[in-house]
Design an enzyme around this catalytic site. Sequence first.
Site, short mmCIF file in Angstrom:
data_model
loop_
_atom_site.label_atom_id
_atom_site.label_comp_id
_atom_site.label_asym_id
_atom_site.label_seq_id
_atom_site.Cartn_x
_atom_site.Cartn_y
_atom_site.Cartn_z
N LEU A 37 39.57 49.81 -79.37
CA LEU A 37 38.71 49.92 -80.55
C LEU A 37 37.38 49.24 -80.26
O LEU A 37 37.28 48.41 -79.36
CB LEU A 37 39.38 49.25 -81.75
CG LEU A 37 40.66 49.90 -82.28
CD1 LEU A 37 41.22 49.10 -83.46
CD2 LEU A 37 40.41 51.35 -82.71
N LYS A 50 23.63 42.52 -75.41
CA LYS A 50 23.18 41.19 -75.84
C LYS A 50 23.70 40.11 -74.90
O LYS A 50 23.04 39.08 -74.70
CB LYS A 50 23.62 40.91 -77.28
CG LYS A 50 22.57 41.29 -78.30
CD LYS A 50 22.43 42.76 -78.57
CE LYS A 50 21.27 43.46 -78.02
NZ LYS A 50 21.22 44.89 -78.36
N GLY A 113 40.60 63.61 -81.90
CA GLY A 113 40.96 64.41 -83.07
C GLY A 113 39.96 65.53 -83.30
O GLY A 113 38.76 65.35 -83.07
N GLY A 272 16.79 58.26 -76.64
CA GLY A 272 17.41 58.45 -77.94
C GLY A 272 18.88 58.80 -77.81
O GLY A 272 19.43 58.87 -76.70
N HIS A 445 11.93 21.55 -91.61
CA HIS A 445 10.86 21.38 -90.63
C HIS A 445 11.38 20.58 -89.45
O HIS A 445 12.14 19.63 -89.65
CB HIS A 445 9.69 20.61 -91.28
CG HIS A 445 8.56 20.35 -90.32
ND1 HIS A 445 7.71 21.35 -89.91
CD2 HIS A 445 8.16 19.20 -89.70
CE1 HIS A 445 6.81 20.82 -89.07
NE2 HIS A 445 7.06 19.53 -88.92
#
Length: 471
Positions: A37, A50, A113, A272, A445
């Site tokens: 999976l 990553k 499937g 793409g 900060h």
Amino acid sequence: MHSQLVVLGGGPGGYAAAFLAADLGMQVTLVEADPRLGGTCLLRGCIPSKALLHVARVLTETEELAAWGIRFAERRVDLASVRAREEKIIQTLAGGLKILAQKRKVTVIHARGSFVASQALRLEPANATPLADRTLTFDHCILATGSVPARIPGMDLATDRLMDSTAALTLPDIPESLLVVGGGYIGLELGTVYAALGSRVTVVEMLSGLLPGVDRDLVKPLQARLERRFGEIALETRVTALVDRGDAVEATLRGPAGERTGRFSRVLVAVGRRPVSQGLGLEHTQVSVDERGFVRVDRHMRTTDPHILAIGDVAGEPMLAHKAAHEGRVAVEYLHQGTAEFDPLAIPAVVFTDPEIAWAGLTEEQAQREGLAIEVARFPWAASGKAQALGRTEGMTKLVIDAETERVLGVGIVGVGAGDLISEAVLAIEMGCTARDLSQTIHPHPTLSETIAFAGEAYFGTATDLYKPRR
Ligand code: FAD
Ligand code: NAD
């Protein structure tokens, strides 16, 4: 076999849908062709890229410590160990998904499937796993078959020197030279990895700028840095021919200055991705598909077949894992209580380059195209103490603000860690925050997150660290 809900495809869209459905008490079967999976994102996308980008960043940062007078001995890259560690991360997460499915009593079938009717799938076992019954009927099916890399027509070579993202993520070697076709997400992320490992990277992008659709002021600092780290970035350039020369691929590039050829150790095609909607037997259902192959869905993620919903990459852009998962949850909630809609004000997008670019909501380009009355507030990171400490002052945080209501409609950030900073912006947009809300929210900060509040102050011309009075 019959199941109340079948989810076809076990990527981040499919498994999120299956798990939520089980949590809500439905009887669920998840059908996935891969032996594991996780889908594109886990097995050959987000996670391995990553992991490698992490390696690239650390390598680059150690080089940049030279500016502090700190130098390391020459590095040695053991690619086999890098690959093993990459695989271990995938294996850990895929193993976790398997256990989560078991605990939830989701039946997982590893098979391909295809629809034989609106309420029936035929299953082809992906490996030697015996299947007692190859027909799976259902009350509803959520189609989550994702996408695969697009190819450039007529440019298939029978050589492994020509790679798509899946092949590039297996790190076959560190090529001396790498031609990257496509200056989008994948081209720039994987170009960054290979450049850090030592390849001379050439990017060719057919349009006039990298990362089409992203505001140009966000792209500019990234492009400036990539121009130093890559061998070349050729815009308005196309590859018109690829020839396998055995020890290299010869590419013909056509750009504004005419045609030229170059030899490259490897070529990465990143032009793409296309949705997986063919070969699924959709012709046996009432599901309709648009001219680009995306399954048509409404706001409830319903297709034109009353028994079938569709989510994730196969159901349209943006092709992002978190959008797939959110749509998966919407589809299940719709089946559960009949009202849920996919209606986000902001879907964050992050390009995990160095610096990162992240944006959410309305972009400046989009607002201009649509003629919307907006104002833009920018906070340059050169005025941020944290950015100075890191030596990464090229960053910028911008707010796209409704000129009348001062509501924040969009946020764009370029800079290190932009991807982690954008979530605050998504929440602000979803909650209807104004520029004043952001500027008056106390941020810690010194952090880069402060730049979001400072951009809010910049809108009013009162940023402490920036003298830029309001016009
Ligand atoms: P997929 O993840 O593509 O999963 C679909 C699944 O369906 C696959 O497992 C496939 O085997 C299965 N399947 C297909 N057909 C059948 C069938 N007939 N029967 C059974 N199973 C079938 N997105 C981000 O948000 N962040 C990132 O950082 C990011 N990085 C990326 C990096 C790379 C290199 C790539 C390629 C993509 C990246 N993406 C990223 C995009 C992200 O991977 C996809 O948007 C996301 O995986 C889509 O999820 P999905 O569930 O719709 O489909
Ligand atoms: P992309 O759409 O991001 O970029 C493709 C680029 O290739 C575009 O700039 C396009 O103009 C250019 N191009 C197209 N044909 C060309 C040609 N013949 N010659 C030269 N340039 C050409 O696509 P991608 O980089 O392949 O990534 C696919 C999708 O995967 C992304 O759109 C995104 O949805 C997803 N993704 C997301 C992430 C992330 O979230 N960080 C990372 C990787 C991939």
